[in-house]
Write an enzyme that holds these catalytic residues in place. Sequence first.
Site, PDB file in Angstrom:
ATOM      1  N   HIS A 108       0.843  -1.207   0.000  1.00 40.36           N
ATOM      2  CA  HIS A 108       0.000   0.000   0.000  1.00 40.36           C
ATOM      3  C   HIS A 108       0.881   1.262   0.000  1.00 40.36           C
ATOM      4  O   HIS A 108       0.615   2.222  -0.720  1.00 40.36           O
ATOM      5  CB  HIS A 108      -0.873   0.063   1.256  1.00 40.36           C
ATOM      6  N   LYS A 137     -17.454  -6.040   7.878  1.00 43.37           N
ATOM      7  CA  LYS A 137     -16.165  -6.734   7.757  1.00 43.37           C
ATOM      8  C   LYS A 137     -15.593  -6.982   9.146  1.00 43.37           C
ATOM      9  O   LYS A 137     -15.599  -6.094   9.997  1.00 43.37           O
ATOM     10  CB  LYS A 137     -15.183  -5.883   6.940  1.00 43.37           C
ATOM     11  N   ARG A 141      -2.489  -6.166  -8.051  1.00 45.19           N
ATOM     12  CA  ARG A 141      -1.356  -7.064  -7.825  1.00 45.19           C
ATOM     13  C   ARG A 141      -1.220  -8.096  -8.934  1.00 45.19           C
ATOM     14  O   ARG A 141      -0.148  -8.409  -9.391  1.00 45.19           O
ATOM     15  CB  ARG A 141      -1.510  -7.798  -6.490  1.00 45.19           C
ATOM     16  N   SER A 201      -2.950  -7.786   3.189  1.00 44.23           N
ATOM     17  CA  SER A 201      -3.202  -7.586   4.616  1.00 44.23           C
ATOM     18  C   SER A 201      -3.602  -8.903   5.270  1.00 44.23           C
ATOM     19  O   SER A 201      -3.195  -9.208   6.396  1.00 44.23           O
ATOM     20  CB  SER A 201      -4.317  -6.564   4.828  1.00 44.23           C
TER      21      SER A 201
HETATM   22  P1  ADP Z   1      -9.965  -3.574   0.028  1.00 42.76           P
HETATM   23  O1  ADP Z   1     -10.554  -4.261   1.213  1.00 42.76           O
HETATM   24  O2  ADP Z   1     -10.765  -2.418  -0.460  1.00 42.76           O
HETATM   25  O3  ADP Z   1      -9.515  -4.491  -1.091  1.00 42.76           O
HETATM   26  P2  ADP Z   1      -7.205  -3.290   0.822  1.00 42.76           P
HETATM   27  O4  ADP Z   1      -6.772  -2.519   2.013  1.00 42.76           O
HETATM   28  O5  ADP Z   1      -6.991  -4.769   0.849  1.00 42.76           O
HETATM   29  O6  ADP Z   1      -8.688  -2.856   0.614  1.00 42.76           O
HETATM   30  O7  ADP Z   1      -6.495  -2.712  -0.479  1.00 42.76           O
HETATM   31  C1  ADP Z   1      -6.657  -1.383  -0.896  1.00 42.76           C
HETATM   32  C2  ADP Z   1      -6.135  -1.246  -2.317  1.00 42.76           C
HETATM   33  O8  ADP Z   1      -4.748  -1.516  -2.347  1.00 42.76           O
HETATM   34  C3  ADP Z   1      -6.774  -2.202  -3.328  1.00 42.76           C
HETATM   35  O9  ADP Z   1      -6.873  -1.544  -4.573  1.00 42.76           O
HETATM   36  C4  ADP Z   1      -5.781  -3.335  -3.424  1.00 42.76           C
HETATM   37  O10 ADP Z   1      -5.845  -4.003  -4.679  1.00 42.76           O
HETATM   38  C5  ADP Z   1      -4.484  -2.561  -3.266  1.00 42.76           C
HETATM   39  N1  ADP Z   1      -3.398  -3.391  -2.725  1.00 42.76           N
HETATM   40  C6  ADP Z   1      -3.444  -4.261  -1.702  1.00 42.76           C
HETATM   41  N2  ADP Z   1      -2.256  -4.855  -1.504  1.00 42.76           N
HETATM   42  C7  ADP Z   1      -1.416  -4.346  -2.456  1.00 42.76           C
HETATM   43  C8  ADP Z   1      -0.054  -4.588  -2.818  1.00 42.76           C
HETATM   44  N3  ADP Z   1       0.686  -5.464  -2.159  1.00 42.76           N
HETATM   45  N4  ADP Z   1       0.461  -3.892  -3.855  1.00 42.76           N
HETATM   46  C9  ADP Z   1      -0.316  -3.013  -4.546  1.00 42.76           C
HETATM   47  N5  ADP Z   1      -1.610  -2.757  -4.272  1.00 42.76           N
HETATM   48  C10 ADP Z   1      -2.159  -3.413  -3.244  1.00 42.76           C
END
Ligand code: ADP
Length: 163
Positions: A17, A41, A90, A128
């Site tokens: 992120h 969630k 990703r 995450s």
């Molecule tokens: P959500 O629950 O909305 O998917 P996340 O916190 O998991 O929220 O992710 C927020 C954003 O960051 C999403 O667009 C997700 O695809 C992106 N994201 C998550 N992990 C990574 C990563 N390792 N590299 C790039 N983008 C990521």
Amino acid sequence: MLKAVYPGSFDPVTNGHIDIMERCSGFVEELIVAVLDNPAKNSLFTVDERVQQLKEVTKHMPNVKVKSFYGLLVDFCRQVDAKLVIRGLRAVTDFEYEFKMALGNKKLDDNIETIFISSSTKYMFISSSSIKEIAMFGGSVDDMVPPYIKDQLTEKFNSREEI
Ligand code: ADP
């Protein structure tokens, strides 16, 4: 002023992120990291904890702001006067879900555009949920989250064990 919103759960924020935020903060004037307050969630960290964590790990980026929101993303974008949504990709597996969300948001508000930023190769495998699983079983998350988040994870799992 080019303002973008980067929404997500950030439960917790990862190096993947942060990489997206750093790259993005270079081409927008203001980046608002928006933590979704979704009671449906089952989150490890509360919204307030996640907001505080994000503020801590984005301290080095002066044009990044952290807020939480409840409800529709398009309503939040209108509220903060942003027309751009940033999402990270990703792998192909992220694409279908992200594409559907982008189309849904576009239908709700035609003025709001979603931009996808591809993950850096070294962060492609980070999520995450996998971090929570690794940390829960005492594995090392050193290269996946900042030291501050690692400590927060340890603290959270230790306090859970005490219950
Ligand atoms: P959500 O629950 O909305 O998917 P996340 O916190 O998991 O929220 O992710 C927020 C954003 O960051 C999403 O667009 C997700 O695809 C992106 N994201 C998550 N992990 C990574 C990563 N390792 N590299 C790039 N983008 C990521």
